[in-house]
Design a protein around this motif. Sequence first.
Motif, PDB file in Angstrom:
ATOM      1  N   PRO A 110       0.808  -1.221   0.000  1.00 53.74           N
ATOM      2  CA  PRO A 110       0.000   0.000   0.000  1.00 53.74           C
ATOM      3  C   PRO A 110       0.843   1.274   0.000  1.00 53.74           C
ATOM      4  O   PRO A 110       1.950   1.305   0.533  1.00 53.74           O
ATOM      5  CB  PRO A 110      -0.797  -0.112   1.297  1.00 53.74           C
ATOM      6  N   GLY A 111       0.285   2.297  -0.626  1.00 51.42           N
ATOM      7  CA  GLY A 111       0.859   3.641  -0.620  1.00 51.42           C
ATOM      8  C   GLY A 111      -0.269   4.567  -0.189  1.00 51.42           C
ATOM      9  O   GLY A 111      -0.759   4.444   0.928  1.00 51.42           O
ATOM     10  N   LEU A 112      -0.727   5.441  -1.074  1.00 55.45           N
ATOM     11  CA  LEU A 112      -1.917   6.229  -0.766  1.00 55.45           C
ATOM     12  C   LEU A 112      -3.141   5.329  -0.681  1.00 55.45           C
ATOM     13  O   LEU A 112      -4.086   5.629   0.028  1.00 55.45           O
ATOM     14  CB  LEU A 112      -2.143   7.301  -1.825  1.00 55.45           C
ATOM     15  N   ALA A 113      -3.094   4.222  -1.418  1.00 50.31           N
ATOM     16  CA  ALA A 113      -4.162   3.217  -1.302  1.00 50.31           C
ATOM     17  C   ALA A 113      -3.831   2.325  -0.113  1.00 50.31           C
ATOM     18  O   ALA A 113      -2.726   1.802  -0.016  1.00 50.31           O
ATOM     19  CB  ALA A 113      -4.251   2.384  -2.568  1.00 50.31           C
ATOM     20  N   ARG A 114      -4.772   2.182   0.790  1.00 53.09           N
ATOM     21  CA  ARG A 114      -4.531   1.288   1.935  1.00 53.09           C
ATOM     22  C   ARG A 114      -4.686  -0.173   1.527  1.00 53.09           C
ATOM     23  O   ARG A 114      -4.268  -1.070   2.233  1.00 53.09           O
ATOM     24  CB  ARG A 114      -5.447   1.633   3.091  1.00 53.09           C
ATOM     25  N   GLY A 115      -5.287  -0.387   0.359  1.00 51.07           N
ATOM     26  CA  GLY A 115      -5.460  -1.735  -0.168  1.00 51.07           C
ATOM     27  C   GLY A 115      -6.190  -1.683  -1.492  1.00 51.07           C
ATOM     28  O   GLY A 115      -6.630  -0.623  -1.937  1.00 51.07           O
ATOM     29  N   TRP A 116      -6.300  -2.848  -2.127  1.00 50.04           N
ATOM     30  CA  TRP A 116      -6.982  -2.906  -3.418  1.00 50.04           C
ATOM     31  C   TRP A 116      -7.588  -4.285  -3.626  1.00 50.04           C
ATOM     32  O   TRP A 116      -7.198  -5.253  -2.989  1.00 50.04           O
ATOM     33  CB  TRP A 116      -6.058  -2.546  -4.574  1.00 50.04           C
ATOM     34  N   THR A 117      -8.560  -4.320  -4.526  1.00 53.88           N
ATOM     35  CA  THR A 117      -9.200  -5.574  -4.916  1.00 53.88           C
ATOM     36  C   THR A 117      -9.202  -5.648  -6.435  1.00 53.88           C
ATOM     37  O   THR A 117      -9.145  -4.623  -7.117  1.00 53.88           O
ATOM     38  CB  THR A 117     -10.648  -5.668  -4.403  1.00 53.88           C
ATOM     39  N   VAL A 118      -9.281  -6.876  -6.937  1.00 58.79           N
ATOM     40  CA  VAL A 118      -9.313  -7.111  -8.383  1.00 58.79           C
ATOM     41  C   VAL A 118     -10.524  -7.993  -8.673  1.00 58.79           C
ATOM     42  O   VAL A 118     -10.776  -8.968  -7.958  1.00 58.79           O
ATOM     43  CB  VAL A 118      -8.026  -7.827  -8.856  1.00 58.79           C
ATOM     44  N   SER A 119     -11.268  -7.651  -9.714  1.00 56.76           N
ATOM     45  CA  SER A 119     -12.423  -8.457 -10.090  1.00 56.76           C
ATOM     46  C   SER A 119     -11.962  -9.849 -10.532  1.00 56.76           C
ATOM     47  O   SER A 119     -10.798 -10.053 -10.884  1.00 56.76           O
ATOM     48  CB  SER A 119     -13.203  -7.777 -11.226  1.00 56.76           C
ATOM     49  N   ALA A 120     -12.876 -10.804 -10.527  1.00 53.03           N
ATOM     50  CA  ALA A 120     -12.558 -12.187 -10.885  1.00 53.03           C
ATOM     51  C   ALA A 120     -11.977 -12.308 -12.286  1.00 53.03           C
ATOM     52  O   ALA A 120     -11.107 -13.152 -12.531  1.00 53.03           O
ATOM     53  CB  ALA A 120     -13.812 -13.062 -10.759  1.00 53.03           C
ATOM     54  N   ASP A 121     -12.411 -11.433 -13.207  1.00 57.76           N
ATOM     55  CA  ASP A 121     -11.887 -11.507 -14.573  1.00 57.76           C
ATOM     56  C   ASP A 121     -10.574 -10.727 -14.749  1.00 57.76           C
ATOM     57  O   ASP A 121      -9.991 -10.708 -15.832  1.00 57.76           O
ATOM     58  CB  ASP A 121     -12.931 -11.034 -15.592  1.00 57.76           C
ATOM     59  N   GLY A 122     -10.119 -10.064 -13.685  1.00 56.51           N
ATOM     60  CA  GLY A 122      -8.856  -9.331 -13.726  1.00 56.51           C
ATOM     61  C   GLY A 122      -8.921  -8.008 -14.464  1.00 56.51           C
ATOM     62  O   GLY A 122      -7.883  -7.388 -14.702  1.00 56.51           O
ATOM     63  N   LEU A 123     -10.124  -7.534 -14.785  1.00 55.15           N
ATOM     64  CA  LEU A 123     -10.257  -6.319 -15.591  1.00 55.15           C
ATOM     65  C   LEU A 123     -10.560  -5.045 -14.794  1.00 55.15           C
ATOM     66  O   LEU A 123     -10.330  -3.948 -15.279  1.00 55.15           O
ATOM     67  CB  LEU A 123     -11.339  -6.507 -16.653  1.00 55.15           C
ATOM     68  N   THR A 124     -11.081  -5.195 -13.585  1.00 53.67           N
ATOM     69  CA  THR A 124     -11.430  -4.020 -12.782  1.00 53.67           C
ATOM     70  C   THR A 124     -10.685  -4.053 -11.456  1.00 53.67           C
ATOM     71  O   THR A 124     -10.787  -5.018 -10.702  1.00 53.67           O
ATOM     72  CB  THR A 124     -12.951  -3.956 -12.521  1.00 53.67           C
TER      73      THR A 124
END
Length: 180
Positions: free
Chosen positions: A21-35
């Motif tokens: 993490p940086g300014l983002a404390r975390g992230w998620t990725v959609s199952a298809d890897g596109l979002t």
Amino acid sequence: FTRLQIAETLTDAADDGTPRPGLARGWTVSADGLTWRFSLRPAARFHDGSPVDAAAVVRCLQAARTPPSLLSQAPIEAIDAEDAATVRIRLARPHGGLPALLAHSSTLVLAPASFGPDGGVRAIVGSGPYRVLALAPPQAVEAGAFEGYDGPRPAIERVRYLAAGRAETRALMAQAGQAD
């Protein structure tokens, strides 16, 4: 300005290159890897006191997509603010290296106050643990601890960086006690 801890990027990298993490404390990725959705640190503030919000991040990432930049090589279809605290990036095809690209110094996030009416950068107003006190490009920058930083306080209150291009000059400065 990212290495000087004055401005931050959405993601960062550990010493071994692992995204963190940086300014983002975390992230998620959609199952298809596109979002990809990046959740911003809720208490993050720019050095002018304004909150770090998704609109400011989107503006900087859009500018960072201009070729021949590193981010322009990613298969990004769109970058937008899902809400004030979430940046959404939609890809044309999966790209697992996206967090590494977002840690590159070319994707640093500056406050809206950094930009002039023409869209050009007129001041460095970041969100890191240090803020610019004086700037004499391209040779010197002085920075001081930012009281409003939402992370650990820097151990060193004030620093001055002086760029010296020649190795001989750097060596002589160190030997003379003019630099560390």
